[in-house]
Motif scaffolding. Structure first.
Motif, PDB file in Angstrom:
ATOM      1  N   GLY A  71      -5.989  -3.711  -3.860  1.00 39.51           N
ATOM      2  CA  GLY A  71      -6.074  -2.310  -3.456  1.00 39.51           C
ATOM      3  C   GLY A  71      -5.708  -1.388  -4.605  1.00 39.51           C
ATOM      4  N   ARG A 108      -5.708   3.146  -5.560  1.00 39.85           N
ATOM      5  CA  ARG A 108      -5.915   4.482  -5.022  1.00 39.85           C
ATOM      6  C   ARG A 108      -7.380   4.865  -5.204  1.00 39.85           C
ATOM      7  NH1 ARG A 108      -1.141   4.484  -7.526  1.00 39.85           N
ATOM      8  NH2 ARG A 108      -2.082   5.133  -9.490  1.00 39.85           N
ATOM      9  N   PHE A 125      -7.553   4.758  -0.166  1.00 40.31           N
ATOM     10  CA  PHE A 125      -7.568   3.539  -0.958  1.00 40.31           C
ATOM     11  C   PHE A 125      -8.964   2.947  -1.071  1.00 40.31           C
ATOM     12  CE2 PHE A 125      -3.529   3.598   1.501  1.00 40.31           C
ATOM     13  CZ  PHE A 125      -2.654   3.801   0.440  1.00 40.31           C
ATOM     14  N   PHE A 163       0.819  -1.205   0.000  1.00 38.99           N
ATOM     15  CA  PHE A 163       0.000   0.000   0.000  1.00 38.99           C
ATOM     16  C   PHE A 163       0.859   1.265   0.000  1.00 38.99           C
ATOM     17  CE2 PHE A 163      -3.301  -2.983   1.103  1.00 38.99           C
ATOM     18  CZ  PHE A 163      -4.421  -2.453   0.480  1.00 38.99           C
ATOM     19  N   LEU A 222       1.694   1.887  -3.543  1.00 35.62           N
ATOM     20  CA  LEU A 222       0.459   2.336  -4.184  1.00 35.62           C
ATOM     21  C   LEU A 222       0.260   3.827  -3.920  1.00 35.62           C
ATOM     22  CD1 LEU A 222      -1.779   0.851  -5.806  1.00 35.62           C
ATOM     23  CD2 LEU A 222      -3.063   0.668  -3.665  1.00 35.62           C
ATOM     24  N   GLN A 281     -10.457  -1.026  -1.448  1.00 40.87           N
ATOM     25  CA  GLN A 281     -10.029  -2.415  -1.321  1.00 40.87           C
ATOM     26  C   GLN A 281     -11.148  -3.347  -1.782  1.00 40.87           C
ATOM     27  OE1 GLN A 281      -8.126  -3.447   2.437  1.00 40.87           O
ATOM     28  NE2 GLN A 281      -7.671  -1.295   2.839  1.00 40.87           N
ATOM     29  N   THR A 329      -1.588  -3.117   7.491  1.00 41.40           N
ATOM     30  CA  THR A 329      -2.222  -2.632   6.266  1.00 41.40           C
ATOM     31  C   THR A 329      -3.344  -1.659   6.618  1.00 41.40           C
ATOM     32  OG1 THR A 329      -3.568  -4.651   6.258  1.00 41.40           O
ATOM     33  CG2 THR A 329      -1.662  -4.606   4.821  1.00 41.40           C
TER      34      THR A 329
END
Length: 304
Positions: free
Chosen positions: A276, A278, A161, A134, A137, A163, A153
């Motif tokens: 995941g 953005r 994010f 992440f 990301l 998910q 996480t």
């Protein structure tokens, strides 16, 4: 006008905690990170960082800016998606990151689907632990992260994010083939309470899962070796140095004299494989195609 690239540097700095770590995540030098933050502070007319010895701390103004940054970036991701959706043909580079077992079992087949269906999409993959995916990301060094939740996480409601759950990866007990438990069709986790255990290091991807599951089963595992890579773990189990929990996604070499035993009763540890992105990026046609391919592969794994 505020340069969103500089706001992104501040977001990554807040996530990683130090200028050096942020520079590593962004593939720039620490001096470049410091320069970007200074320029952003000048644009806003406020102080964003304060020195505390060798470290830096975000000011109240920086924290306030970050509260707005998530919404700004979500709008930016949606704008990028809208622009990209105007093209009739899917082209561009789609960057995946994830844990090794998920890359092999899920991402690689999904990339093959994309190659066949959308030849204009180039793909790139980067293997990392779930504790890191992440972060890359957020740094815009990957577009889709595939892993499983750990203690570190982001929560599902993290505003940065989105998910998505793909499937549950069941875990089995792995023992040497000559072990007394190896002849049983299933075991409970507590059946292995007195066994020596092989785990990765504390803070690793699977460490918390095993410790939490064993605690729920009423015991603390006696950890004798810390090994991370599944091939190496299987080798040590085959030689009789301990037992471990092995996800179904992790293959076992045929030459290893080990037995995978399904777990019954409660608890039955699983790893939930998630994707995941953005927040706001899900409508980007290339990213949407990647998510669709991952979901298709995940559905096949769960069904089979």
């Amino acid at each position: 006008m505020i340069d969103l690239r500089r706001v992104q540097v501040l977001r990554v700095l807040a996530e990683h905690g130090t200028v050096s770590a942020a520079a590593t995540a962004l593939y720039v030098t620490p001096s470049a990170v410091s320069q970007q933050i200074r320029s952003l502070a000048t644009e806003l007319g406020v102080e964003l960082l304060r020195r505390e010895g060798r470290n830096v701390r975000l000011t109240a103004a920086a924290e306030a800016l970050l509260e707005h940054a998530d919404a700004l970036y979500e709008h930016w991701e949606r704008a990028r998606a809208d622009i990209a959706s105007r093209d009739m043909e899917l082209t561009g580079t789609l960057r995946f990151t994830g844990v090794s077992s998920a890359l092999a079992a899920v991402v690689a087949p999904a990339m093959a689907l994309l190659r066949d269906r959308h030849p204009g999409i180039d793909t790139h993959v980067r293997e990392l632990d779930s504790t890191q995916i992440f972060r890359v990301l957020l740094a815009d060094s990957a577009d889709i992260a595939v892993g499983f939740p750990t203690a570190t996480t982001p929560p599902v409601d993290d505003p940065r994010f989105e998910q998505r759950v793909f499937f549950d990866d069941i875990q089995d007990l792995l023992v040497p083939s000559g072990h007394p438990l190896a002849q049983r069709e299933s075991v409970t986790l507590r059946d292995a309470a007195t066994e020596p255990w092989i785990l990765d290091e504390p803070g690793g991807d699977t460490y918390d899962t095993v410790i939490t599951s064993c605690a729920a089963a009423g015991f603390t595992p006696h950890i004798v070796h810390h090994v991370k890579e599944w091939f190496a773990v299987s080798t040590f189990v085959a030689q009789g140095f301990g037992v471990c929990l092995l996800p179904r996604l992790a293959p076992i070499p045929n030459e290893h004299a080990v037995t995978r035993i399904p777990l019954s009763g409660s608890p039955r540890p699983i790893r939930t494989i998630i994707g995941g992105i953005r927040r706001g990026a899900g409508d980007h046609p290339v990213i949407a195609a990647g998510l669709s391919a991952l979901a298709e592969v995940g559905h096949d794994i769960a069904a089979g």
